[in-house]
Design a protein around this motif. Structure first.
Motif, mmCIF file in Angstrom:
data_model
loop_
_atom_site.group_PDB
_atom_site.id
_atom_site.type_symbol
_atom_site.label_atom_id
_atom_site.label_comp_id
_atom_site.label_asym_id
_atom_site.label_seq_id
_atom_site.Cartn_x
_atom_site.Cartn_y
_atom_site.Cartn_z
ATOM 1 N N ASP A 1 20.022 14.592 47.830
ATOM 2 C CA ASP A 1 20.772 14.408 49.076
ATOM 3 C C ASP A 1 22.240 14.840 48.938
ATOM 4 O OD1 ASP A 1 21.605 12.332 47.444
ATOM 5 O OD2 ASP A 1 21.424 10.791 48.986
ATOM 6 N N ALA A 2 22.533 15.679 47.938
ATOM 7 C CA ALA A 2 23.906 16.184 47.764
ATOM 8 C C ALA A 2 24.296 17.036 48.963
ATOM 9 C CB ALA A 2 24.012 17.004 46.476
ATOM 10 N N LEU A 3 25.576 17.193 49.144
ATOM 11 C CA LEU A 3 26.083 18.009 50.246
ATOM 12 C C LEU A 3 25.531 19.428 50.172
ATOM 13 C CD1 LEU A 3 29.814 16.900 50.165
ATOM 14 C CD2 LEU A 3 28.082 16.233 51.843
ATOM 15 N N ALA A 4 25.388 20.036 51.320
ATOM 16 C CA ALA A 4 24.928 21.421 51.395
ATOM 17 C C ALA A 4 26.063 22.361 50.999
ATOM 18 C CB ALA A 4 24.454 21.740 52.809
ATOM 19 N N PRO A 5 25.732 23.542 50.460
ATOM 20 C CA PRO A 5 26.783 24.513 50.135
ATOM 21 C C PRO A 5 27.682 24.772 51.352
ATOM 22 C CG PRO A 5 24.715 25.213 49.186
ATOM 23 C CD PRO A 5 24.408 24.025 50.068
ATOM 24 N N GLY A 6 28.990 24.737 51.100
ATOM 25 C CA GLY A 6 29.978 24.932 52.148
ATOM 26 C C GLY A 6 30.522 23.640 52.730
ATOM 27 N N ASP A 7 29.798 22.525 52.552
ATOM 28 C CA ASP A 7 30.266 21.240 53.068
ATOM 29 C C ASP A 7 31.458 20.743 52.253
ATOM 30 O OD1 ASP A 7 28.304 21.218 54.988
ATOM 31 O OD2 ASP A 7 27.078 19.668 54.027
ATOM 32 N N ARG A 8 32.381 20.078 52.940
ATOM 33 C CA ARG A 8 33.578 19.536 52.289
ATOM 34 C C ARG A 8 33.197 18.319 51.454
ATOM 35 N NH1 ARG A 8 38.547 16.476 53.119
ATOM 36 N NH2 ARG A 8 40.214 17.823 52.353
ATOM 37 N N MET A 9 33.676 18.296 50.206
ATOM 38 C CA MET A 9 33.449 17.155 49.316
ATOM 39 C C MET A 9 34.291 15.985 49.835
ATOM 40 S SD MET A 9 31.329 18.347 47.026
ATOM 41 C CE MET A 9 31.368 17.115 45.746
ATOM 42 N N PRO A 10 33.708 14.790 49.915
ATOM 43 C CA PRO A 10 34.454 13.649 50.439
ATOM 44 C C PRO A 10 35.433 13.089 49.410
ATOM 45 C CG PRO A 10 32.300 12.944 49.724
ATOM 46 C CD PRO A 10 32.334 14.450 49.562
ATOM 47 N N SER A 11 36.444 12.429 49.914
ATOM 48 C CA SER A 11 37.384 11.714 49.058
ATOM 49 C C SER A 11 36.781 10.364 48.714
ATOM 50 C CB SER A 11 38.699 11.519 49.803
ATOM 51 O OG SER A 11 39.556 10.674 49.096
ATOM 52 N N HIS A 12 36.935 9.944 47.467
ATOM 53 C CA HIS A 12 36.456 8.625 47.076
ATOM 54 C C HIS A 12 37.486 7.546 47.399
ATOM 55 C CE1 HIS A 12 39.051 8.464 43.481
ATOM 56 N NE2 HIS A 12 38.884 9.769 43.508
ATOM 57 N N ASN A 13 38.701 8.000 47.755
ATOM 58 C CA ASN A 13 39.793 7.082 48.034
ATOM 59 C C ASN A 13 40.823 7.875 48.851
ATOM 60 O OD1 ASN A 13 42.233 5.661 47.897
ATOM 61 N ND2 ASN A 13 41.957 5.053 45.777
ATOM 62 N N PRO A 14 41.131 7.476 50.071
ATOM 63 C CA PRO A 14 42.052 8.258 50.898
ATOM 64 C C PRO A 14 43.456 8.393 50.303
ATOM 65 C CG PRO A 14 41.551 6.159 51.951
ATOM 66 C CD PRO A 14 40.654 6.275 50.757
ATOM 67 N N MET A 15 43.807 7.524 49.357
ATOM 68 C CA MET A 15 45.121 7.605 48.726
ATOM 69 C C MET A 15 45.056 8.231 47.336
ATOM 70 S SD MET A 15 47.345 6.662 50.879
ATOM 71 C CE MET A 15 48.793 6.379 49.886
ATOM 72 N N CYS A 16 43.910 8.788 46.936
ATOM 73 C CA CYS A 16 43.787 9.439 45.634
ATOM 74 C C CYS A 16 44.787 10.596 45.561
ATOM 75 C CB CYS A 16 42.372 9.955 45.425
ATOM 76 S SG CYS A 16 42.171 10.937 43.914
ATOM 77 N N PHE A 17 45.518 10.685 44.469
ATOM 78 C CA PHE A 17 46.503 11.747 44.286
ATOM 79 C C PHE A 17 45.863 13.124 44.395
ATOM 80 C CE2 PHE A 17 48.725 14.747 41.483
ATOM 81 C CZ PHE A 17 49.960 14.781 42.112
ATOM 82 N N GLY A 18 44.645 13.282 43.919
ATOM 83 C CA GLY A 18 44.002 14.591 43.904
ATOM 84 C C GLY A 18 43.309 14.957 45.197
ATOM 85 N N CYS A 19 42.419 14.084 45.657
ATOM 86 C CA CYS A 19 41.571 14.451 46.795
ATOM 87 C C CYS A 19 41.876 13.672 48.068
ATOM 88 C CB CYS A 19 40.100 14.276 46.433
ATOM 89 S SG CYS A 19 39.602 12.553 46.116
ATOM 90 N N GLY A 20 42.765 12.710 47.987
ATOM 91 C CA GLY A 20 43.027 11.861 49.146
ATOM 92 C C GLY A 20 43.812 12.546 50.244
#
Length: 186
Positions: free
Chosen positions: A19-38
């Motif tokens: 059930d992983a994201l389909a190619p091209g889909d945006r990877m979700p943030s695990h934490n909206p305040m994460c320095f890297g992906c938030g």
């Protein structure tokens, strides 16, 4: 690029979660305040990572003025953080939580402020709880095309990530976060 990182022989192929994201889909943030992906981190990297084919993802980021190290250049720690984040996001395709054990970065060329970087990552394989990942960074122009005539890499990295049980690993630290997703230590 050179690296002292040793990838062992005989790795097991990583398995993409069904059930992983389909190619091209945006990877979700695990934490909206994460320095890297938030997306809400005021001075964060704001990496835009997308699922790729197989066990790969890509990502892009703008080298903003507050990432300055040497005059007019990205700080090496910022580039290291970007590699750590993009490779850590890569393991999400497996449906596991993993933390960085080893991060080996090759700073191939100076990267000027205002540049756009494209990261490509892939999981090389697994060995029990260990996940081996590599990544490269290229300069891109404002249209998202490879910058320059050569497409030369400006940096590369290898990482070793260890699969953890988030309910155990984040048990004590989770209480200090107001923003982490429930699966991170619930």
């Amino acid at each position: 690029m050179k690296s002292t990182f040793v990838v062992p022989d005989g790795l097991e192929p990583a398995q993409r979660r069904s059930d992983a994201l389909a190619p091209g889909d945006r990877m979700p943030s695990h934490n909206p305040m994460c320095f890297g992906c938030g997306p809400d981190a005021p001075n964060g990297l704001h990496l835009d990572a997308r699922a790729g084919e197989g066990m790969a993802i890509t990502g892009e980021m703008l080298v903003e003025p507050h990432f300055e190290g040497g005059p007019g250049m990205i700080h090496g720690g910022i580039l290291s953080s970007a590699f750590d984040e993009i490779m850590g996001m890569n393991v999400m395709l497996m449906g596991v939580t993993a933390v960085t054990a080893v991060l080996d970065v090759d700073f191939a060329k100076p990267i000027q402020l205002g540049s756009r970087l494209r990261f490509s990552t892939e999981i090389l394989g697994t060995q029990r709880r260990k996940i081996y990942v590599r990544a490269v960074a290229h300069l891109i122009d404002g249209d998202g095309n490879s910058g320059g005539d050569t497409g030369e890499e400006v940096g590369g990295a290898h990482g070793l990530f260890i699969i953890v049980d988030p309910s155990v690993h984040f048990r004590e630290s989770r209480a200090k976060s107001q923003f982490a997703s429930p699966e991170f230590g619930a």
